[in-house]
Write a protein that holds these residues in place. Structure first.
Motif, PDB file in Angstrom:
ATOM      1  N   TYR A 112       0.829  -1.202   0.000  1.00  0.00           N
ATOM      2  CA  TYR A 112       0.000   0.000   0.000  1.00  0.00           C
ATOM      3  C   TYR A 112       0.868   1.258   0.000  1.00  0.00           C
ATOM      4  O   TYR A 112       0.557   2.247  -0.674  1.00  0.00           O
ATOM      5  N   ALA A 113       1.977   1.236   0.742  1.00  0.00           N
ATOM      6  CA  ALA A 113       2.849   2.411   0.819  1.00  0.00           C
ATOM      7  C   ALA A 113       3.437   2.750  -0.551  1.00  0.00           C
ATOM      8  O   ALA A 113       3.493   3.918  -0.962  1.00  0.00           O
ATOM      9  N   ALA A 114       3.886   1.735  -1.285  1.00  0.00           N
ATOM     10  CA  ALA A 114       4.453   1.968  -2.612  1.00  0.00           C
ATOM     11  C   ALA A 114       3.402   2.521  -3.563  1.00  0.00           C
ATOM     12  O   ALA A 114       3.687   3.384  -4.404  1.00  0.00           O
ATOM     13  N   THR A 115       2.167   2.035  -3.423  1.00  0.00           N
ATOM     14  CA  THR A 115       1.097   2.532  -4.292  1.00  0.00           C
ATOM     15  C   THR A 115       0.747   3.968  -3.952  1.00  0.00           C
ATOM     16  O   THR A 115       0.492   4.786  -4.853  1.00  0.00           O
ATOM     17  N   PHE A 116       0.748   4.314  -2.668  1.00  0.00           N
ATOM     18  CA  PHE A 116       0.528   5.714  -2.295  1.00  0.00           C
ATOM     19  C   PHE A 116       1.617   6.614  -2.881  1.00  0.00           C
ATOM     20  O   PHE A 116       1.356   7.748  -3.286  1.00  0.00           O
ATOM     21  N   ALA A 117       2.849   6.123  -2.933  1.00  0.00           N
ATOM     22  CA  ALA A 117       3.941   6.917  -3.513  1.00  0.00           C
ATOM     23  C   ALA A 117       3.684   7.206  -4.992  1.00  0.00           C
ATOM     24  O   ALA A 117       3.922   8.324  -5.477  1.00  0.00           O
ATOM     25  N   LEU A 118       3.175   6.220  -5.712  1.00  0.00           N
ATOM     26  CA  LEU A 118       2.842   6.431  -7.125  1.00  0.00           C
ATOM     27  C   LEU A 118       1.776   7.508  -7.280  1.00  0.00           C
ATOM     28  O   LEU A 118       1.858   8.379  -8.157  1.00  0.00           O
ATOM     29  N   PHE A 119       0.788   7.464  -6.408  1.00  0.00           N
ATOM     30  CA  PHE A 119      -0.280   8.458  -6.484  1.00  0.00           C
ATOM     31  C   PHE A 119       0.211   9.833  -6.030  1.00  0.00           C
ATOM     32  O   PHE A 119      -0.329  10.867  -6.443  1.00  0.00           O
TER      33      PHE A 119
END
Length: 410
Positions: free
Chosen positions: A383-390
Protein backbone atom coordinates in the motif's frame (compact mmCIF):
# COMPACT_ATOMS: atom_id res chain seq x y z
CA UNK A 1 -12.08 45.08 -0.68
CA UNK A 2 -15.21 47.23 -0.79
CA UNK A 3 -16.69 45.04 -3.51
CA UNK A 4 -16.01 41.80 -1.65
CA UNK A 5 -19.42 41.87 0.00
CA UNK A 6 -21.35 42.40 -3.24
CA UNK A 7 -23.75 39.46 -3.66
CA UNK A 8 -23.90 37.38 -6.80
CA UNK A 9 -26.15 38.97 -9.47
CA UNK A 10 -28.51 36.00 -9.36
CA UNK A 11 -29.28 36.52 -5.66
CA UNK A 12 -33.09 36.78 -5.35
CA UNK A 13 -34.45 39.46 -3.09
CA UNK A 14 -36.29 36.98 -0.88
CA UNK A 15 -33.15 35.09 0.21
CA UNK A 16 -30.81 37.75 1.64
CA UNK A 17 -28.70 38.09 4.72
CA UNK A 18 -26.49 36.08 7.09
CA UNK A 19 -29.26 34.02 8.76
CA UNK A 20 -30.24 32.52 5.40
CA UNK A 21 -26.56 31.94 4.60
CA UNK A 22 -26.08 30.04 7.87
CA UNK A 23 -29.12 27.85 7.19
CA UNK A 24 -27.99 27.16 3.64
CA UNK A 25 -24.46 26.33 4.78
CA UNK A 26 -25.52 24.00 7.59
CA UNK A 27 -28.03 22.07 5.49
CA UNK A 28 -25.82 21.69 2.42
CA UNK A 29 -22.95 20.61 4.68
CA UNK A 30 -25.18 18.02 6.34
CA UNK A 31 -26.23 16.63 2.95
CA UNK A 32 -22.57 16.39 1.97
CA UNK A 33 -21.67 14.64 5.24
CA UNK A 34 -24.39 12.03 4.86
CA UNK A 35 -23.62 11.29 1.22
CA UNK A 36 -19.86 11.05 1.80
CA UNK A 37 -20.29 8.91 4.90
CA UNK A 38 -22.62 6.64 2.95
CA UNK A 39 -20.24 6.35 0.00
CA UNK A 40 -17.33 5.46 2.31
CA UNK A 41 -19.29 3.26 4.72
CA UNK A 42 -17.96 -0.04 3.40
CA UNK A 43 -14.40 1.34 3.26
CA UNK A 44 -14.39 1.90 7.02
CA UNK A 45 -15.37 -1.72 7.73
CA UNK A 46 -13.65 -3.34 4.73
CA UNK A 47 -11.66 -5.95 6.73
CA UNK A 48 -14.77 -7.04 8.67
CA UNK A 49 -17.17 -7.07 5.70
CA UNK A 50 -14.64 -8.72 3.39
CA UNK A 51 -14.04 -11.54 5.87
CA UNK A 52 -17.79 -12.13 6.13
CA UNK A 53 -18.21 -12.09 2.36
CA UNK A 54 -15.08 -14.14 1.63
CA UNK A 55 -13.42 -11.54 -0.64
CA UNK A 56 -10.20 -9.53 -0.52
CA UNK A 57 -10.44 -6.22 1.42
CA UNK A 58 -8.73 -4.31 -1.41
CA UNK A 59 -11.79 -4.95 -3.60
CA UNK A 60 -13.52 -2.13 -1.73
CA UNK A 61 -11.74 0.18 -4.16
CA UNK A 62 -13.97 -1.08 -6.97
CA UNK A 63 -17.10 -0.38 -4.89
CA UNK A 64 -16.00 3.23 -4.36
CA UNK A 65 -15.20 3.56 -8.06
CA UNK A 66 -18.71 2.36 -8.95
CA UNK A 67 -20.17 5.08 -6.72
CA UNK A 68 -18.20 7.79 -8.44
CA UNK A 69 -18.66 6.37 -11.93
CA UNK A 70 -22.39 6.82 -11.48
CA UNK A 71 -21.77 10.27 -9.95
CA UNK A 72 -19.80 11.28 -13.04
CA UNK A 73 -22.73 10.30 -15.27
CA UNK A 74 -25.14 12.22 -13.06
CA UNK A 75 -22.95 15.32 -13.18
CA UNK A 76 -23.64 15.60 -16.90
CA UNK A 77 -27.38 15.87 -16.21
CA UNK A 78 -27.20 17.61 -12.84
CA UNK A 79 -27.52 21.17 -14.19
CA UNK A 80 -30.76 20.31 -15.98
CA UNK A 81 -32.13 18.42 -12.97
CA UNK A 82 -31.41 21.36 -10.66
CA UNK A 83 -32.99 23.85 -13.09
CA UNK A 84 -36.14 21.77 -13.54
CA UNK A 85 -36.80 20.55 -10.01
CA UNK A 86 -34.88 23.10 -7.93
CA UNK A 87 -31.81 22.57 -5.74
CA UNK A 88 -33.78 21.52 -2.66
CA UNK A 89 -35.68 18.81 -4.53
CA UNK A 90 -32.46 17.67 -6.20
CA UNK A 91 -30.91 17.33 -2.73
CA UNK A 92 -33.92 15.31 -1.58
CA UNK A 93 -33.48 12.97 -4.54
CA UNK A 94 -29.85 12.57 -3.55
CA UNK A 95 -30.75 11.65 0.01
CA UNK A 96 -33.41 9.21 -1.17
CA UNK A 97 -30.78 7.22 -3.06
CA UNK A 98 -28.85 6.72 0.19
CA UNK A 99 -32.01 5.61 2.01
CA UNK A 100 -32.06 2.80 -0.56
CA UNK A 101 -28.32 2.19 -0.91
CA UNK A 102 -27.23 1.90 2.73
CA UNK A 103 -29.49 -1.07 3.60
CA UNK A 104 -28.49 -2.67 0.28
CA UNK A 105 -24.80 -2.32 1.22
CA UNK A 106 -25.68 -4.38 4.28
CA UNK A 107 -27.51 -7.06 2.30
CA UNK A 108 -24.51 -9.40 2.07
CA UNK A 109 -25.19 -9.92 -1.65
CA UNK A 110 -22.31 -8.79 -3.88
CA UNK A 111 -24.54 -8.08 -6.94
CA UNK A 112 -26.98 -6.08 -4.80
CA UNK A 113 -24.10 -4.18 -3.17
CA UNK A 114 -22.73 -3.30 -6.61
CA UNK A 115 -26.17 -2.07 -7.71
CA UNK A 116 -26.40 -0.03 -4.49
CA UNK A 117 -23.07 1.63 -5.31
CA UNK A 118 -24.50 2.82 -8.63
CA UNK A 119 -27.68 4.08 -6.95
CA UNK A 120 -25.66 5.96 -4.32
CA UNK A 121 -23.46 7.41 -7.04
CA UNK A 122 -26.47 8.81 -8.89
CA UNK A 123 -27.44 10.71 -5.76
CA UNK A 124 -23.89 11.77 -4.95
CA UNK A 125 -23.54 13.44 -8.33
CA UNK A 126 -26.43 15.82 -7.55
CA UNK A 127 -24.96 17.21 -4.31
CA UNK A 128 -22.46 19.82 -5.46
CA UNK A 129 -24.44 21.32 -8.38
CA UNK A 130 -27.47 21.72 -6.10
CA UNK A 131 -25.45 23.12 -3.20
CA UNK A 132 -23.55 25.55 -5.42
CA UNK A 133 -26.82 26.88 -6.81
CA UNK A 134 -28.06 27.46 -3.24
CA UNK A 135 -24.89 28.98 -1.82
CA UNK A 136 -24.02 31.33 -4.69
CA UNK A 137 -27.29 33.21 -4.07
CA UNK A 138 -26.51 34.09 -0.48
CA UNK A 139 -22.70 34.32 -0.30
CA UNK A 140 -20.86 37.67 -0.58
CA UNK A 141 -18.23 37.56 -3.30
CA UNK A 142 -15.26 38.09 -0.98
CA UNK A 143 -16.23 35.12 1.19
CA UNK A 144 -17.00 32.52 -1.45
CA UNK A 145 -13.84 30.42 -1.08
CA UNK A 146 -14.38 30.31 2.69
CA UNK A 147 -18.10 29.47 2.50
CA UNK A 148 -17.70 26.87 -0.24
CA UNK A 149 -14.79 25.31 1.66
CA UNK A 150 -16.88 25.20 4.84
CA UNK A 151 -19.59 23.41 2.90
CA UNK A 152 -17.03 21.02 1.42
CA UNK A 153 -15.77 20.32 4.93
CA UNK A 154 -18.80 18.04 4.96
CA UNK A 155 -16.75 15.56 2.90
CA UNK A 156 -14.05 14.87 5.53
CA UNK A 157 -16.57 15.33 8.34
CA UNK A 158 -18.64 12.62 6.69
CA UNK A 159 -15.49 10.53 6.68
CA UNK A 160 -14.94 11.28 10.37
CA UNK A 161 -18.47 10.18 11.20
CA UNK A 162 -18.17 7.04 9.11
CA UNK A 163 -14.75 6.18 10.53
CA UNK A 164 -16.01 6.44 14.10
CA UNK A 165 -19.54 5.09 13.71
CA UNK A 166 -19.40 2.15 11.30
CA UNK A 167 -16.52 0.17 12.88
CA UNK A 168 -18.01 0.70 16.35
CA UNK A 169 -21.47 -0.40 15.16
CA UNK A 170 -19.92 -3.37 13.34
CA UNK A 171 -18.34 -4.57 16.58
CA UNK A 172 -21.40 -3.86 18.74
CA UNK A 173 -24.27 -4.75 16.39
CA UNK A 174 -22.74 -6.51 13.40
CA UNK A 175 -21.57 -4.84 10.20
CA UNK A 176 -24.91 -5.23 8.42
CA UNK A 177 -27.04 -3.78 11.22
CA UNK A 178 -24.95 -0.61 11.34
CA UNK A 179 -25.54 0.00 7.64
CA UNK A 180 -29.27 -0.54 7.98
CA UNK A 181 -29.47 1.86 10.93
CA UNK A 182 -27.52 4.56 9.07
CA UNK A 183 -30.34 4.95 6.52
CA UNK A 184 -32.23 7.03 9.11
CA UNK A 185 -29.84 9.98 8.58
CA UNK A 186 -30.69 10.69 4.92
CA UNK A 187 -34.36 10.11 5.69
CA UNK A 188 -34.25 12.86 8.33
CA UNK A 189 -32.62 15.28 5.89
CA UNK A 190 -35.35 14.68 3.31
CA UNK A 191 -37.84 16.01 5.89
CA UNK A 192 -35.66 19.04 6.71
CA UNK A 193 -35.27 19.92 3.03
CA UNK A 194 -39.03 19.72 2.50
CA UNK A 195 -39.50 22.70 4.81
CA UNK A 196 -36.97 24.74 2.82
CA UNK A 197 -38.31 23.97 -0.64
CA UNK A 198 -40.66 26.98 -0.99
CA UNK A 199 -37.74 29.44 -0.74
CA UNK A 200 -34.94 27.41 -2.29
CA UNK A 201 -36.89 26.10 -5.30
CA UNK A 202 -38.81 29.32 -6.03
CA UNK A 203 -36.85 30.03 -9.21
CA UNK A 204 -36.91 26.51 -10.66
CA UNK A 205 -37.88 26.12 -14.31
CA UNK A 206 -40.48 23.32 -14.55
CA UNK A 207 -40.25 23.38 -18.34
CA UNK A 208 -36.49 22.86 -18.48
CA UNK A 209 -35.61 19.78 -20.51
CA UNK A 210 -32.97 17.69 -18.79
CA UNK A 211 -31.95 15.78 -21.89
CA UNK A 212 -31.67 18.96 -23.96
CA UNK A 213 -29.39 20.65 -21.42
CA UNK A 214 -27.17 17.72 -20.53
CA UNK A 215 -24.17 18.96 -22.54
CA UNK A 216 -24.45 22.59 -21.47
CA UNK A 217 -22.12 22.27 -18.46
CA UNK A 218 -19.43 20.27 -20.29
CA UNK A 219 -19.50 22.72 -23.21
CA UNK A 220 -19.03 25.71 -20.93
CA UNK A 221 -16.25 23.94 -19.05
CA UNK A 222 -14.31 22.94 -22.15
CA UNK A 223 -14.72 26.37 -23.75
CA UNK A 224 -13.13 28.38 -20.93
CA UNK A 225 -9.45 27.72 -20.12
CA UNK A 226 -9.74 28.37 -16.34
CA UNK A 227 -12.69 25.97 -16.08
CA UNK A 228 -10.79 23.33 -18.07
CA UNK A 229 -7.87 23.75 -15.70
CA UNK A 230 -10.11 23.36 -12.65
CA UNK A 231 -11.60 20.16 -14.04
CA UNK A 232 -8.18 18.67 -14.78
CA UNK A 233 -6.94 19.54 -11.29
CA UNK A 234 -10.00 17.88 -9.83
CA UNK A 235 -9.20 14.74 -11.82
CA UNK A 236 -5.58 14.60 -10.64
CA UNK A 237 -6.14 15.55 -6.99
CA UNK A 238 -9.18 13.35 -6.43
CA UNK A 239 -7.17 10.22 -7.21
CA UNK A 240 -5.05 10.58 -4.05
CA UNK A 241 -7.87 12.06 -1.98
CA UNK A 242 -10.26 9.14 -2.45
CA UNK A 243 -7.49 6.55 -2.24
CA UNK A 244 -6.48 7.93 1.16
CA UNK A 245 -10.08 7.67 2.39
CA UNK A 246 -10.59 4.22 0.88
CA UNK A 247 -7.38 2.38 1.76
CA UNK A 248 -6.09 3.88 5.01
CA UNK A 249 -8.02 1.46 7.21
CA UNK A 250 -7.07 -1.57 5.10
CA UNK A 251 -3.39 -0.52 5.05
CA UNK A 252 -3.20 0.04 8.80
CA UNK A 253 -4.96 -3.25 9.64
CA UNK A 254 -3.32 -5.58 7.10
CA UNK A 255 0.20 -4.14 6.87
CA UNK A 256 0.74 -2.58 10.30
CA UNK A 257 -1.34 -4.68 12.67
CA UNK A 258 -3.80 -2.03 13.86
CA UNK A 259 -7.21 -3.17 15.13
CA UNK A 260 -10.22 -2.24 12.94
CA UNK A 261 -11.53 0.18 15.58
CA UNK A 262 -8.14 1.85 16.04
CA UNK A 263 -7.70 2.14 12.25
CA UNK A 264 -11.20 3.59 11.92
CA UNK A 265 -10.38 6.12 14.64
CA UNK A 266 -7.20 7.03 12.78
CA UNK A 267 -9.24 7.61 9.62
CA UNK A 268 -11.56 9.83 11.64
CA UNK A 269 -8.58 11.93 12.79
CA UNK A 270 -7.31 12.16 9.21
CA UNK A 271 -10.71 13.31 8.00
CA UNK A 272 -11.02 15.80 10.86
CA UNK A 273 -7.68 17.24 9.78
CA UNK A 274 -9.11 17.43 6.27
CA UNK A 275 -12.17 19.32 7.47
CA UNK A 276 -9.92 21.86 9.19
CA UNK A 277 -7.78 22.05 6.05
CA UNK A 278 -10.74 22.92 3.86
CA UNK A 279 -11.55 25.92 6.02
CA UNK A 280 -7.92 27.05 6.32
CA UNK A 281 -7.14 26.76 2.61
CA UNK A 282 -10.43 28.37 1.59
CA UNK A 283 -9.79 31.30 3.93
CA UNK A 284 -6.25 31.65 2.59
CA UNK A 285 -7.53 31.66 -1.00
CA UNK A 286 -9.92 34.51 -0.12
CA UNK A 287 -7.19 36.48 1.63
CA UNK A 288 -4.71 36.06 -1.22
CA UNK A 289 -7.26 36.34 -3.99
CA UNK A 290 -5.34 33.54 -5.71
CA UNK A 291 -7.25 30.28 -5.89
CA UNK A 292 -4.87 28.56 -8.32
CA UNK A 293 -1.86 29.38 -6.13
CA UNK A 294 -3.52 27.74 -3.13
CA UNK A 295 -4.39 24.74 -5.30
CA UNK A 296 -0.72 24.43 -6.25
CA UNK A 297 0.41 24.55 -2.61
CA UNK A 298 -1.99 21.85 -1.38
CA UNK A 299 -1.08 19.57 -4.28
CA UNK A 300 2.65 19.89 -3.59
CA UNK A 301 2.28 19.11 0.12
CA UNK A 302 -0.07 16.18 -0.54
CA UNK A 303 2.23 14.65 -3.12
CA UNK A 304 5.35 14.98 -0.99
CA UNK A 305 3.53 13.49 1.99
CA UNK A 306 2.34 10.48 -0.01
CA UNK A 307 5.92 9.75 -1.04
CA UNK A 308 6.89 9.63 2.64
CA UNK A 309 4.21 7.17 3.84
CA UNK A 310 6.55 4.16 3.60
CA UNK A 311 9.48 5.67 5.52
CA UNK A 312 7.12 7.15 8.14
CA UNK A 313 5.75 3.71 9.02
CA UNK A 314 9.21 2.65 10.19
CA UNK A 315 9.32 5.63 12.57
CA UNK A 316 6.38 4.38 14.61
CA UNK A 317 2.58 4.77 14.79
CA UNK A 318 2.70 8.36 16.10
CA UNK A 319 4.82 9.65 13.21
CA UNK A 320 2.77 7.63 10.74
CA UNK A 321 -0.52 9.07 12.03
CA UNK A 322 0.86 12.63 12.05
CA UNK A 323 1.93 12.31 8.42
CA UNK A 324 -1.40 10.83 7.37
CA UNK A 325 -3.19 13.74 9.09
CA UNK A 326 -0.99 16.23 7.21
CA UNK A 327 -1.83 14.53 3.93
CA UNK A 328 -5.51 14.50 4.91
CA UNK A 329 -5.35 18.23 5.67
CA UNK A 330 -4.01 19.11 2.23
CA UNK A 331 -5.49 16.47 -0.03
CA UNK A 332 -8.93 17.48 1.28
CA UNK A 333 -8.17 21.19 1.06
CA UNK A 334 -8.72 21.84 -2.64
CA UNK A 335 -12.40 21.02 -3.24
CA UNK A 336 -14.02 24.15 -1.86
CA UNK A 337 -11.51 26.41 -3.60
CA UNK A 338 -12.12 24.63 -6.89
CA UNK A 339 -15.91 24.89 -6.59
CA UNK A 340 -15.78 28.56 -5.59
CA UNK A 341 -13.52 29.35 -8.55
CA UNK A 342 -15.90 27.50 -10.88
CA UNK A 343 -18.96 29.29 -9.48
CA UNK A 344 -17.23 32.66 -9.79
CA UNK A 345 -16.62 32.08 -13.48
CA UNK A 346 -20.10 30.68 -14.25
CA UNK A 347 -22.67 32.72 -16.21
CA UNK A 348 -25.59 33.96 -14.11
CA UNK A 349 -28.12 31.19 -13.48
CA UNK A 350 -25.81 28.44 -14.76
CA UNK A 351 -23.77 27.75 -11.64
CA UNK A 352 -25.22 24.25 -11.33
CA UNK A 353 -24.47 23.41 -14.97
CA UNK A 354 -20.88 24.69 -14.78
CA UNK A 355 -20.29 22.92 -11.47
CA UNK A 356 -21.53 19.69 -13.02
CA UNK A 357 -19.27 20.19 -16.03
CA UNK A 358 -16.17 20.67 -13.87
CA UNK A 359 -17.12 17.72 -11.69
CA UNK A 360 -17.33 15.34 -14.64
CA UNK A 361 -13.54 15.46 -14.86
CA UNK A 362 -13.19 15.38 -11.07
CA UNK A 363 -15.33 12.26 -10.79
CA UNK A 364 -13.26 10.75 -13.56
CA UNK A 365 -10.29 10.91 -11.21
CA UNK A 366 -12.36 9.44 -8.41
CA UNK A 367 -13.38 6.53 -10.63
CA UNK A 368 -9.81 5.92 -11.81
CA UNK A 369 -8.24 6.44 -8.37
CA UNK A 370 -9.59 3.68 -6.10
CA UNK A 371 -9.87 1.09 -8.89
CA UNK A 372 -6.39 1.99 -10.14
CA UNK A 373 -5.06 1.83 -6.58
CA UNK A 374 -6.53 -1.66 -6.14
CA UNK A 375 -4.89 -2.80 -9.37
CA UNK A 376 -1.53 -1.17 -8.58
CA UNK A 377 -1.51 -2.58 -5.06
CA UNK A 378 -2.07 -6.03 -6.50
CA UNK A 379 1.03 -5.57 -8.67
CA UNK A 380 3.29 -3.97 -6.05
CA UNK A 381 2.02 -5.90 -3.04
CA UNK A 382 2.44 -2.72 -0.95
CA UNK A 383 0.00 0.00 0.00
CA UNK A 384 2.85 2.41 0.82
CA UNK A 385 4.45 1.97 -2.61
CA UNK A 386 1.10 2.53 -4.29
CA UNK A 387 0.53 5.71 -2.30
CA UNK A 388 3.94 6.92 -3.51
CA UNK A 389 2.84 6.43 -7.13
CA UNK A 390 -0.28 8.46 -6.48
CA UNK A 391 1.84 11.13 -4.79
CA UNK A 392 3.60 11.68 -8.11
CA UNK A 393 0.23 12.32 -9.74
CA UNK A 394 -0.55 14.96 -7.11
CA UNK A 395 2.82 16.64 -7.68
CA UNK A 396 2.06 16.79 -11.41
CA UNK A 397 -1.22 18.53 -10.56
CA UNK A 398 0.61 21.04 -8.35
CA UNK A 399 2.90 21.99 -11.23
CA UNK A 400 -0.11 22.43 -13.52
CA UNK A 401 -1.94 24.56 -10.92
CA UNK A 402 1.06 26.85 -10.51
CA UNK A 403 1.25 27.27 -14.28
CA UNK A 404 -2.47 28.20 -14.33
CA UNK A 405 -1.83 30.70 -11.52
CA UNK A 406 0.88 32.41 -13.56
CA UNK A 407 -1.35 32.45 -16.66
CA UNK A 408 -4.25 34.03 -14.76
CA UNK A 409 -1.99 36.79 -13.40
CA UNK A 410 -1.19 38.05 -16.90
Amino acid sequence: MAQADTPHPSTPADIPGPPRLLTALLVTMAVQMVSTGGALALSTIAPIAAAALGVAPALVGFQVSLVYLAAAVTSVMAGGIVRRFGPARASQISMATFVIALPAFGSGSLPLMAAAALIAGFGYGLNNPAASQILIRVTPEGRRNTVFSLKQAGVPLGGVTAGLAFPAMAVALGWQSGLWLAALAPLALILVLQRLRPAWDADREPGARIAQDWMQGPRLTLREAPLRALGLLGLLYSMLQLSLSTFTVVMLVTEHGWSPVAAGSALALIQASGALGRVIWGFLADRLGAGFLVLAIVGAISGAGALAIGPAAAAGPGVQLALLCLIGNTTNGWNGVMLAEAARRAPTGLVGAVTGGVLILTFGGVVIGPAGFSAAQGLTGSYAATFALFGLVSLAGAAFAFRAHLANRR
